[in-house]
Motif scaffolding. Sequence first.
Motif, PDB file in Angstrom:
ATOM      1  N   LEU A  88       0.827  -1.207   0.000  1.00 58.75           N
ATOM      2  CA  LEU A  88       0.000   0.000   0.000  1.00 58.75           C
ATOM      3  C   LEU A  88       0.864   1.261   0.000  1.00 58.75           C
ATOM      4  O   LEU A  88       2.076   1.180   0.256  1.00 58.75           O
ATOM      5  N   PRO A  89       0.281   2.427  -0.237  1.00 59.05           N
ATOM      6  CA  PRO A  89       1.065   3.663  -0.207  1.00 59.05           C
ATOM      7  C   PRO A  89       1.776   3.932   1.110  1.00 59.05           C
ATOM      8  O   PRO A  89       2.798   4.622   1.130  1.00 59.05           O
ATOM      9  N   ASN A  90       1.254   3.380   2.231  1.00 60.19           N
ATOM     10  CA  ASN A  90       1.930   3.571   3.523  1.00 60.19           C
ATOM     11  C   ASN A  90       2.955   2.477   3.798  1.00 60.19           C
ATOM     12  O   ASN A  90       3.435   2.327   4.921  1.00 60.19           O
ATOM     13  N   MET A  91       3.264   1.669   2.766  1.00 59.94           N
ATOM     14  CA  MET A  91       4.291   0.627   2.786  1.00 59.94           C
ATOM     15  C   MET A  91       3.885  -0.629   3.562  1.00 59.94           C
ATOM     16  O   MET A  91       4.682  -1.553   3.710  1.00 59.94           O
TER      17      MET A  91
ATOM     18  N   GLU B  69      -4.172   0.504  10.244  1.00 57.61           N
ATOM     19  CA  GLU B  69      -3.492   1.353   9.276  1.00 57.61           C
ATOM     20  C   GLU B  69      -3.849   1.001   7.827  1.00 57.61           C
ATOM     21  O   GLU B  69      -3.464   1.709   6.894  1.00 57.61           O
ATOM     22  N   TYR B  70      -4.598  -0.103   7.644  1.00 54.76           N
ATOM     23  CA  TYR B  70      -5.086  -0.447   6.312  1.00 54.76           C
ATOM     24  C   TYR B  70      -6.370   0.311   5.966  1.00 54.76           C
ATOM     25  O   TYR B  70      -6.703   0.470   4.784  1.00 54.76           O
ATOM     26  N   LEU B  71      -7.105   0.724   7.000  1.00 56.90           N
ATOM     27  CA  LEU B  71      -8.448   1.270   6.791  1.00 56.90           C
ATOM     28  C   LEU B  71      -8.488   2.492   5.874  1.00 56.90           C
ATOM     29  O   LEU B  71      -9.425   2.626   5.080  1.00 56.90           O
ATOM     30  N   PRO B  72      -7.498   3.404   5.935  1.00 59.28           N
ATOM     31  CA  PRO B  72      -7.561   4.559   5.023  1.00 59.28           C
ATOM     32  C   PRO B  72      -7.393   4.206   3.542  1.00 59.28           C
ATOM     33  O   PRO B  72      -7.548   5.073   2.689  1.00 59.28           O
ATOM     34  N   TYR B  73      -7.084   2.946   3.250  1.00 60.95           N
ATOM     35  CA  TYR B  73      -6.832   2.569   1.862  1.00 60.95           C
ATOM     36  C   TYR B  73      -7.845   1.563   1.343  1.00 60.95           C
ATOM     37  O   TYR B  73      -7.592   0.850   0.361  1.00 60.95           O
ATOM     38  N   CYS B  74      -9.005   1.512   1.998  1.00 60.58           N
ATOM     39  CA  CYS B  74     -10.062   0.640   1.505  1.00 60.58           C
ATOM     40  C   CYS B  74     -11.414   1.171   1.952  1.00 60.58           C
ATOM     41  O   CYS B  74     -11.513   1.977   2.887  1.00 60.58           O
TER      42      CYS B  74
ATOM     43  N   CYS C  13     -11.605   4.861   1.403  1.00 59.36           N
ATOM     44  CA  CYS C  13     -10.285   4.985   0.795  1.00 59.36           C
ATOM     45  C   CYS C  13      -9.978   6.454   0.493  1.00 59.36           C
ATOM     46  O   CYS C  13     -10.770   7.148  -0.140  1.00 59.36           O
ATOM     47  N   ILE C  14      -8.815   6.906   0.948  1.00 59.15           N
ATOM     48  CA  ILE C  14      -8.450   8.309   0.766  1.00 59.15           C
ATOM     49  C   ILE C  14      -7.800   8.578  -0.591  1.00 59.15           C
ATOM     50  O   ILE C  14      -7.711   9.713  -1.028  1.00 59.15           O
ATOM     51  N   ASP C  15      -7.298   7.510  -1.248  1.00 54.38           N
ATOM     52  CA  ASP C  15      -6.626   7.694  -2.537  1.00 54.38           C
ATOM     53  C   ASP C  15      -6.819   6.438  -3.378  1.00 54.38           C
ATOM     54  O   ASP C  15      -5.936   5.588  -3.469  1.00 54.38           O
ATOM     55  N   ALA C  16      -7.980   6.322  -3.995  1.00 48.61           N
ATOM     56  CA  ALA C  16      -8.308   5.129  -4.766  1.00 48.61           C
ATOM     57  C   ALA C  16      -7.337   4.917  -5.924  1.00 48.61           C
ATOM     58  O   ALA C  16      -6.954   3.790  -6.230  1.00 48.61           O
TER      59      ALA C  16
ATOM     60  N   LYS D 221     -15.662   0.365  -5.366  1.00 50.54           N
ATOM     61  CA  LYS D 221     -15.277  -0.065  -4.019  1.00 50.54           C
ATOM     62  C   LYS D 221     -13.912  -0.737  -4.010  1.00 50.54           C
ATOM     63  O   LYS D 221     -13.528  -1.405  -4.971  1.00 50.54           O
ATOM     64  N   ILE D 222     -13.176  -0.542  -2.895  1.00 50.88           N
ATOM     65  CA  ILE D 222     -11.897  -1.218  -2.663  1.00 50.88           C
ATOM     66  C   ILE D 222     -12.033  -2.043  -1.398  1.00 50.88           C
ATOM     67  O   ILE D 222     -12.446  -1.536  -0.353  1.00 50.88           O
ATOM     68  N   ILE D 223     -11.683  -3.320  -1.481  1.00 47.53           N
ATOM     69  CA  ILE D 223     -11.777  -4.238  -0.343  1.00 47.53           C
ATOM     70  C   ILE D 223     -10.391  -4.778  -0.015  1.00 47.53           C
ATOM     71  O   ILE D 223      -9.643  -5.182  -0.904  1.00 47.53           O
ATOM     72  N   ILE D 224     -10.058  -4.803   1.278  1.00 46.50           N
ATOM     73  CA  ILE D 224      -8.832  -5.439   1.753  1.00 46.50           C
ATOM     74  C   ILE D 224      -9.229  -6.603   2.644  1.00 46.50           C
ATOM     75  O   ILE D 224     -10.093  -6.475   3.513  1.00 46.50           O
ATOM     76  N   ILE D 225      -8.576  -7.746   2.430  1.00 46.97           N
ATOM     77  CA  ILE D 225      -8.822  -8.943   3.237  1.00 46.97           C
ATOM     78  C   ILE D 225      -7.517  -9.353   3.899  1.00 46.97           C
ATOM     79  O   ILE D 225      -6.512  -9.583   3.214  1.00 46.97           O
ATOM     80  N   GLU D 226      -7.530  -9.403   5.218  1.00 43.70           N
ATOM     81  CA  GLU D 226      -6.380  -9.893   5.967  1.00 43.70           C
ATOM     82  C   GLU D 226      -6.631 -11.343   6.347  1.00 43.70           C
ATOM     83  O   GLU D 226      -7.631 -11.671   6.998  1.00 43.70           O
ATOM     84  N   VAL D 227      -5.751 -12.232   5.923  1.00 42.86           N
ATOM     85  CA  VAL D 227      -5.906 -13.669   6.141  1.00 42.86           C
ATOM     86  C   VAL D 227      -5.144 -14.074   7.404  1.00 42.86           C
ATOM     87  O   VAL D 227      -3.972 -13.736   7.564  1.00 42.86           O
ATOM     88  N   LYS D 228      -5.806 -14.797   8.283  1.00 41.24           N
ATOM     89  CA  LYS D 228      -5.183 -15.269   9.513  1.00 41.24           C
ATOM     90  C   LYS D 228      -5.409 -16.772   9.641  1.00 41.24           C
ATOM     91  O   LYS D 228      -6.531 -17.229   9.843  1.00 41.24           O
ATOM     92  N   ALA D 229      -4.329 -17.527   9.489  1.00 40.80           N
ATOM     93  CA  ALA D 229      -4.438 -18.980   9.549  1.00 40.80           C
ATOM     94  C   ALA D 229      -4.231 -19.518  10.959  1.00 40.80           C
ATOM     95  O   ALA D 229      -4.405 -20.707  11.196  1.00 40.80           O
TER      96      ALA D 229
END
Length: 438
Positions: A337-340, A373-378, A416-419, A352-360
């Motif tokens: 992401l832009p915030n690295m 910190e992912y929330l501003p980008y989705c 998302c602040i910057d699609a 729409k932009i969706i982010i999925i964090e996978v936790k096994a």
Amino acid sequence: MLNGLDNMSTQIFDQFEKGRALADIATDFEVTLNQVKKLKRLYNGLQKTRLSLNDEAAQQLAILGTKALVLLPLLKDDPDSFGEVLMVATPDMRREDLEQLGRLAKAKQQRIAEFKQYYESYLIKIEKQQEINTMLETKLAKVRKKLKAQLKGLDDYPEAVQEKLLHYVGPYGEQFALRRRLDSGFRRALATKGIIELIDYVWVINDFDAFANQMAKRLKRGYYIEWDEDREYQRNPYGTTSSEDYAHVRSFTEEFDSIESIQKEHEQQIKKLKLEMKHAEQQLKEARSASLQSFQEANEATNLMSKREILRHREMQNLALKWLYNNGYIAAPEVTLPNMHRADVIGYNADKIIIIEVKASNEDYNRDHKWPEYLPYCDAFYFFTDFYIEETQVGQLKEKGRSLVISKEDMTPHACIDAAAVQYAVGRALSRKVALGW
């Protein structure tokens, strides 16, 4: 014409539901028995798709009509590949187009199978080499121990100094002497200080501890230690010290020389094995880049690399990717992401932009404190876990059949602040995969 999509086909499907005989159905609808049998094969394929995959896949098969019959053998042989084909198949495709998709899916599975076979043989080869390497290392350690035993007190010095002492010094009666020529400047300095002394053509070491300390200083400062014929000639073009100075010591150290010869042989064998292993690793790298042509295939390779573990995290990423794609999103894994920060899976469409964090694992979930910190980008954020977690403000996904369902919508206020930047990052990740294979 009965194509599985017309009204009569729908009515005949209803008759299948009631369990009526095929011949009776053909008579009632005034169609041939072969036409009814064709629809029956499609009907059975829909039922099997629903059971083997999910309702969404069955719907995708249904909109293809009887053209989809060419894909049913793939459903029997490889349900996952069949599901992937359905994702890209569209109603306007011709029967031959669908057949081509099926062939491509089979070819991909063949590539995976070939890669598995190659890598498994590679693992066997590496294991054998490692066994030989370990055996040689053990033998080498025994040889070095025997060498050190002849130079008592050697362990008092640093490892690099020990190596030089083993190379240049040999037993000579009750004393030690040089068994190889040193750099003439170094030798003169030692002789001037009385540390070594030429007696009957033998450079006897009068003070072994002082000799070792001088060796250590020279190593630290990067000064010359070993004899070099060209360098000595430049210093004295009219003559160099004769190698006969050392013949007496060498004649008294035949056993020492024999052990050292074995040591060198073992070192060369180990070096050769390491080169072979490096070459095999390069071959593997080339095979991967030549064979792996989709994220699923990359996952297969990663799983093999773990050798004994199944990387559930990767499997879940693959499910998330397919779920997003199946719902009309452009999707990619491991996107920076832009915030690295790097998102496990991300997808976007026109709105729409969706982010999925996978936790096994629970441990991975509990360790993750950076997800806010992912929330501003989705526009929507979901956790996809392989275990139960307490209800959160963000969304949650769970596995159902061979797909995903939303168990809880994302209720956090964010967007998302910057699609454009996020879409560019997804595009870069996908381009990297195509261009570089990873």
